[in-house]
Scaffold this active site. Structure first.
Site, short mmCIF file in Angstrom:
data_model
loop_
_atom_site.label_atom_id
_atom_site.label_comp_id
_atom_site.label_asym_id
_atom_site.label_seq_id
_atom_site.Cartn_x
_atom_site.Cartn_y
_atom_site.Cartn_z
N ASP A 39 0.85 -1.20 0.00
CA ASP A 39 0.00 0.00 0.00
C ASP A 39 0.88 1.25 0.00
O ASP A 39 2.03 1.19 0.43
CB ASP A 39 -0.87 0.03 1.26
CG ASP A 39 -1.80 -1.17 1.34
OD1 ASP A 39 -2.12 -1.73 0.29
OD2 ASP A 39 -2.17 -1.54 2.47
N1 URA Z 1 -1.11 -5.97 4.03
C1 URA Z 1 -1.62 -4.72 4.02
O1 URA Z 1 -2.64 -4.45 4.62
N2 URA Z 1 -0.96 -3.79 3.29
C2 URA Z 1 0.20 -4.03 2.63
O2 URA Z 1 0.76 -3.12 2.01
C3 URA Z 1 0.71 -5.32 2.68
C4 URA Z 1 0.04 -6.29 3.39
#
Ligand code: URA
Length: 240
Positions: free
Chosen positions: A106
């Site tokens: 993310d």
């Molecule tokens: N899980 C999440 O919630 N976000 C990420 O970026 C990776 C794993």
């Protein structure tokens, strides 16, 4: 490895279009293993080849495999919309040779991100069948409890999943910190699992993939490095 002409070699390494690469060569901007070469038809041996352009040395690589310590506020998507894309923090050659992230983090998740221009590697590494463990360190809004750890290990139900998802390993590392190891890579998985277990993820970092530890790479936030064969060998399922 089949030999290519120097203009094609430069193009393959992401230095620009073939026409532009020819111009660079003819302008004397390119050295091959330390010697300026102005004939674009030269066919140097790619197995032992270092190119110098604008005073920077580049070893020839058929494919690149890199690790990035991804900072926050950087998007992994190909068409970033709200924040700069991850390619913007890497040398321009990587965009030209179509280097892509292996899976996604993310925009606000930091830490270990693999990138490559080797489609087979990206596919194998992202395959859910491969079960490569990914280790995340999450900071939580509410204190971590043993009940939370047990819930994540036992499995939590997410809205759009047919069955509960469980962490393969999980341990408390601080009052507000938990290490969670996952083999899947579902959308926002760590954040959604923590929310489903009644807590909230306020910061998230990926600290390892398989046996490849971010700390061992010694990368500051925003830095990247090429991965060698020994480091790539750590990316197999039972190395974590
Ligand atoms: N899980 C999440 O919630 N976000 C990420 O970026 C990776 C794993």
């Amino acid at each position: 490895m089949a030999k290519l002409t120097l203009d094609r070699i430069l193009q393959s390494q992401g230095f620009g279009s073939r026409k532009y690469c020819r111009e660079l060569i003819e302008d004397g901007e390119v050295a091959v293993n330390g010697e300026v070469v102005t004939d674009y038809r030269a066919m140097p041996d790619p197995d032992d080849l270092t190119l110098t352009l604008f005073e920077e040395e580049w070893r020839y690589r058929e494919h690149v495999y890199i690790a990035v310590n991804k900072p926050s506020d950087i998007e992994c998507s190909r068409k970033p919309s709200h924040h700069p894309g991850v390619l913007s923090i890497l040398p321009e050659q990587f965009s030209w040779r179509d280097v892509q992230p292996v899976g996604r983090l993310d925009h606000d998740t930091t830490g270990l991100l693999l990138m490559s221009d080797d489609g087979a590697f990206i596919h194998a590494q992202s395959s859910p069948k491969r079960h490569v463990p990914k280790v995340y360190l999450a900071t939580t809004a509410e204190p971590v409890s043993q009940a939370l750890v047990a819930q994540l290990l036992g499995g939590v139900q997410l809205h759009d999943e047919p069955a509960p998802l469980a962490a393969v390993r999980c341990r408390q590392v601080g009052e507000f910190q938990i290490e969670i190891v996952l083999e899947q890579g579902k959308y926002h998985q760590v954040k959604r699992m923590l929310a489903a277990a009644g807590n909230h993820c306020s910061a998230l970092s990926r600290v390892a993939i398989g046996g490849l530890q971010l700390e061992a790479l010694g990368l500051a936030s925003g830095q990247w490095t090429y991965l060698d064969a020994a480091q790539l060998a750590l990316l197999v399922p039972d190395q974590a």
